[in-house]
Scaffold this motif. Structure first.
Motif, mmCIF file in Angstrom:
data_model
loop_
_atom_site.group_PDB
_atom_site.id
_atom_site.type_symbol
_atom_site.label_atom_id
_atom_site.label_comp_id
_atom_site.label_asym_id
_atom_site.label_seq_id
_atom_site.Cartn_x
_atom_site.Cartn_y
_atom_site.Cartn_z
ATOM 1 N N ALA A 79 -88.800 40.277 -62.358
ATOM 2 C CA ALA A 79 -88.268 39.969 -63.680
ATOM 3 C C ALA A 79 -87.933 41.246 -64.449
ATOM 4 C CB ALA A 79 -89.272 39.134 -64.466
ATOM 5 N N ALA A 80 -88.799 42.254 -64.345
ATOM 6 C CA ALA A 80 -88.538 43.525 -65.023
ATOM 7 C C ALA A 80 -87.286 44.199 -64.471
ATOM 8 C CB ALA A 80 -89.747 44.448 -64.871
ATOM 9 N N THR A 81 -87.109 44.121 -63.167
ATOM 10 C CA THR A 81 -85.915 44.716 -62.550
ATOM 11 C C THR A 81 -84.646 44.030 -63.036
ATOM 12 O OG1 THR A 81 -87.206 45.273 -60.579
ATOM 13 C CG2 THR A 81 -84.808 45.261 -60.361
ATOM 14 N N ILE A 82 -84.673 42.704 -63.133
ATOM 15 C CA ILE A 82 -83.507 41.964 -63.606
ATOM 16 C C ILE A 82 -83.183 42.336 -65.045
ATOM 17 C CG2 ILE A 82 -82.670 39.650 -64.188
ATOM 18 C CD1 ILE A 82 -82.565 40.291 -61.232
ATOM 19 N N ASN A 83 -84.208 42.472 -65.885
ATOM 20 C CA ASN A 83 -83.980 42.840 -67.280
ATOM 21 C C ASN A 83 -83.285 44.185 -67.413
ATOM 22 O OD1 ASN A 83 -85.370 41.187 -69.696
ATOM 23 N ND2 ASN A 83 -86.425 40.752 -67.778
ATOM 24 N N VAL A 84 -83.546 45.078 -66.493
ATOM 25 C CA VAL A 84 -82.945 46.411 -66.554
ATOM 26 C C VAL A 84 -81.552 46.415 -65.947
ATOM 27 C CG1 VAL A 84 -83.153 48.787 -65.696
ATOM 28 C CG2 VAL A 84 -85.166 47.582 -66.570
ATOM 29 N N VAL A 85 -81.353 45.658 -64.875
ATOM 30 C CA VAL A 85 -80.102 45.721 -64.113
ATOM 31 C C VAL A 85 -78.972 44.938 -64.787
ATOM 32 C CG1 VAL A 85 -79.011 45.057 -61.938
ATOM 33 C CG2 VAL A 85 -81.250 46.168 -61.923
ATOM 34 N N VAL A 86 -79.273 43.742 -65.322
ATOM 35 C CA VAL A 86 -78.216 42.881 -65.874
ATOM 36 C C VAL A 86 -77.809 43.381 -67.250
ATOM 37 C CG1 VAL A 86 -77.636 40.546 -66.613
ATOM 38 C CG2 VAL A 86 -79.061 40.893 -64.590
ATOM 39 N N PRO A 87 -76.523 43.760 -67.451
ATOM 40 C CA PRO A 87 -76.063 44.234 -68.771
ATOM 41 C C PRO A 87 -76.036 43.097 -69.784
ATOM 42 C CG PRO A 87 -74.533 44.861 -67.009
ATOM 43 C CD PRO A 87 -75.462 43.847 -66.437
ATOM 44 N N GLU A 88 -76.494 43.385 -70.979
ATOM 45 C CA GLU A 88 -76.517 42.366 -72.025
ATOM 46 C C GLU A 88 -75.111 41.964 -72.447
ATOM 47 O OE1 GLU A 88 -78.376 41.766 -76.514
ATOM 48 O OE2 GLU A 88 -78.925 43.508 -75.308
ATOM 49 N N SER A 89 -74.159 42.876 -72.334
ATOM 50 C CA SER A 89 -72.786 42.581 -72.756
ATOM 51 C C SER A 89 -72.149 41.473 -71.928
ATOM 52 C CB SER A 89 -71.929 43.850 -72.657
ATOM 53 O OG SER A 89 -71.916 44.337 -71.328
ATOM 54 N N TRP A 90 -72.635 41.262 -70.696
ATOM 55 C CA TRP A 90 -72.082 40.208 -69.855
ATOM 56 C C TRP A 90 -72.279 38.828 -70.486
ATOM 57 C CZ3 TRP A 90 -73.402 41.305 -63.993
ATOM 58 C CH2 TRP A 90 -72.794 42.507 -63.621
ATOM 59 N N LEU A 91 -73.365 38.681 -71.224
ATOM 60 C CA LEU A 91 -73.670 37.368 -71.782
ATOM 61 C C LEU A 91 -72.739 36.987 -72.933
ATOM 62 C CD1 LEU A 91 -77.561 37.647 -71.918
ATOM 63 C CD2 LEU A 91 -76.158 36.649 -70.115
ATOM 64 N N GLN A 92 -72.216 37.977 -73.642
ATOM 65 C CA GLN A 92 -71.412 37.688 -74.821
ATOM 66 C C GLN A 92 -70.152 36.905 -74.479
ATOM 67 O OE1 GLN A 92 -72.555 38.378 -77.793
ATOM 68 N NE2 GLN A 92 -74.333 39.501 -77.049
ATOM 69 N N GLY A 93 -69.469 37.300 -73.402
ATOM 70 C CA GLY A 93 -68.216 36.634 -73.055
ATOM 71 C C GLY A 93 -68.397 35.271 -72.430
ATOM 72 N N LEU A 94 -69.607 34.929 -71.997
ATOM 73 C CA LEU A 94 -69.854 33.656 -71.324
ATOM 74 C C LEU A 94 -70.337 32.562 -72.267
ATOM 75 C CD1 LEU A 94 -71.712 35.068 -68.195
ATOM 76 C CD2 LEU A 94 -69.347 34.304 -68.291
ATOM 77 N N ALA A 95 -70.793 32.947 -73.460
ATOM 78 C CA ALA A 95 -71.395 31.975 -74.361
ATOM 79 C C ALA A 95 -70.394 30.950 -74.878
ATOM 80 C CB ALA A 95 -72.049 32.690 -75.539
ATOM 81 N N ALA A 96 -69.119 31.316 -74.928
ATOM 82 C CA ALA A 96 -68.122 30.409 -75.499
ATOM 83 C C ALA A 96 -67.783 29.250 -74.578
ATOM 84 C CB ALA A 96 -66.848 31.191 -75.839
ATOM 85 N N ASP A 97 -67.944 29.418 -73.285
ATOM 86 C CA ASP A 97 -67.615 28.358 -72.342
ATOM 87 C C ASP A 97 -68.799 27.393 -72.222
ATOM 88 O OD1 ASP A 97 -67.467 26.980 -69.682
ATOM 89 O OD2 ASP A 97 -65.588 28.098 -69.553
ATOM 90 N N PRO A 98 -68.621 26.091 -72.532
ATOM 91 C CA PRO A 98 -69.763 25.162 -72.538
ATOM 92 C C PRO A 98 -70.427 24.988 -71.175
ATOM 93 C CG PRO A 98 -67.694 23.976 -72.785
ATOM 94 C CD PRO A 98 -67.382 25.423 -72.923
ATOM 95 N N VAL A 99 -69.646 25.037 -70.101
ATOM 96 C CA VAL A 99 -70.216 24.870 -68.761
ATOM 97 C C VAL A 99 -70.889 26.157 -68.310
ATOM 98 C CG1 VAL A 99 -69.713 24.368 -66.342
ATOM 99 C CG2 VAL A 99 -68.529 23.099 -68.141
ATOM 100 N N LEU A 100 -70.177 27.269 -68.443
ATOM 101 C CA LEU A 100 -70.742 28.540 -68.020
ATOM 102 C C LEU A 100 -71.974 28.913 -68.832
ATOM 103 C CD1 LEU A 100 -67.628 30.801 -67.289
ATOM 104 C CD2 LEU A 100 -69.232 29.791 -65.662
ATOM 105 N N SER A 101 -71.969 28.568 -70.133
ATOM 106 C CA SER A 101 -73.123 28.926 -70.960
ATOM 107 C C SER A 101 -74.386 28.232 -70.476
ATOM 108 C CB SER A 101 -72.840 28.568 -72.424
ATOM 109 O OG SER A 101 -72.674 27.173 -72.571
#
Length: 326
Positions: free
Chosen positions: A221-243
């Motif tokens: 879990a700690a590795t994932i928190n470091v590796v996954v960029p937070e900015s990736w989540l911003q563009g996905l939140a608008a899509d109801p299925v992808l979110s």
């Protein structure tokens, strides 16, 4: 050459459990100095998340281990025959509802479910308890109400969706599950004539067995928190299925204790309430540390089948409840 003298039953020695407890204590006590010695911010984040997951989960793991040992050693088999309905299909919802009265998280529910199966409870009912207890107990529901003061319906939605998934998975196990998929480790320590020694041996076994997999899950879990960029989540939140899919996957990867995940979900305000509900339903049932602990307690064959089906069921049920409410 004369044989080495056997260890006296009443003697005490510094064993693996004591070393583990000492290591965890040192990590907590020296958390700040250790963080200062790590200059890379990414390593500091990894260390913080790793220790935080352990600190959050360990008290509930210990609670579950102690309760598991009590069930295994002191509770007679006849109790479960009286406490649960005899018909397995009726025992599943009864076991799921029993999660309301036990304030624990997923770390504690795994060893408890293993003890229930050892005491003669049908696996379907034990698995329903395993899934329901971390999500519908009073502590978790209270934390959810505090985290979502403007959306009180989130509490009822989480409880209803989580209980539905737990019962559905229990009934599905009754229909399709096979006994050979569950391989509980042989526990000769429970056969000790002294209940006190059997209780202590059971605690030692479960702390080392479940605790080791908890450490592996916390590191992942700690590795994932470091590796996954937070900015990736911003563009996905608008899509109801992808979110929905993103937060469901994030719940698995972050491995947040169910007592704390509501506050994380509330902070993800860019996502819809439905996707955040799915996050709250999936997390206590399928995450990295939980999958690791299930593999350690029930076997890899079980975890490789049970976790994916639970994930899909939780996403579908959580989405359905969210669509109805919002």
């Amino acid at each position: 050459m004369p044989p080495a003298p056997a260890t006296q039953p009443g003697s005490w020695r510094f064993g693996s459990v004591e070393w583990l407890a000492l290591l965890l204590l040192l990590l907590v006590v020296f958390r700040d100095p250790l963080a200062d010695t790590v200059s890379d911010p990414r390593l500091q984040t990894w260390t913080t998340v790793f220790v935080s997951v352990l600190v959050q989960a360990m008290p509930f793991l210990v609670f579950g281990v102690v309760l598991s040992a009590v069930i295994a050693v002191f509770v007679p088999r006849s109790f479960w025959a009286r406490a649960l309905p005899r018909h397995p299909a009726a025992a599943v919802p009864a076991a799921g509802l029993a999660g309301v009265i036990l304030p624990g998280c997923e770390c504690g529910s795994v060893p408890i479910a293993g003890s229930l199966i050892r005491r003669g409870v049908t696996p379907a009912a034990a698995l329903a308890f395993l899934l329901a207890a971390p999500a519908i107990n009073p502590i978790v529901l209270t934390a959810t109400a505090v985290a979502f003061p403007g959306n009180p319906e989130m509490v009822a939605a989480r409880a209803a969706a989580s209980l539905t998934v737990a019962i559905a998975m229990g009934w599905l196990w009754l229909r399709l599950g096979k006994s050979e998929w569950i391989r509980l480790p042989r526990r000769s320590d429970l056969d000790d004539s002294s209940r006190a020694r059997a209780f202590w041996a059971a605690c030692r076994h479960d702390v080392m067995h479940a605790g080791g997999f908890l450490v592996i899950g916390a590191a992942a879990a700690a590795t994932i928190n470091v590796v996954v960029p937070e900015s990736w989540l911003q563009g996905l939140a608008a899509d109801p299925v992808l979110s929905v899919l993103v937060l469901a996957t994030l719940a698995v990867l972050l491995s947040i204790c169910s007592e704390a995940d509501a506050f994380v979900a509330a902070s993800l305000s860019q996502f819809s309430l439905t996707s955040r509900l799915v996050f709250l339903v999936v997390g206590p049932m399928v995450d990295l540390k939980l999958i690791s602990m299930q593999a350690g307690v029930f076997g890899r064959r079980f975890a490789s089948r049970f976790a994916p089906v639970t994930f899909v069921t939780a996403v579908v049920v959580g989405t359905g409840v969210g669509v109805v409410l919002w």
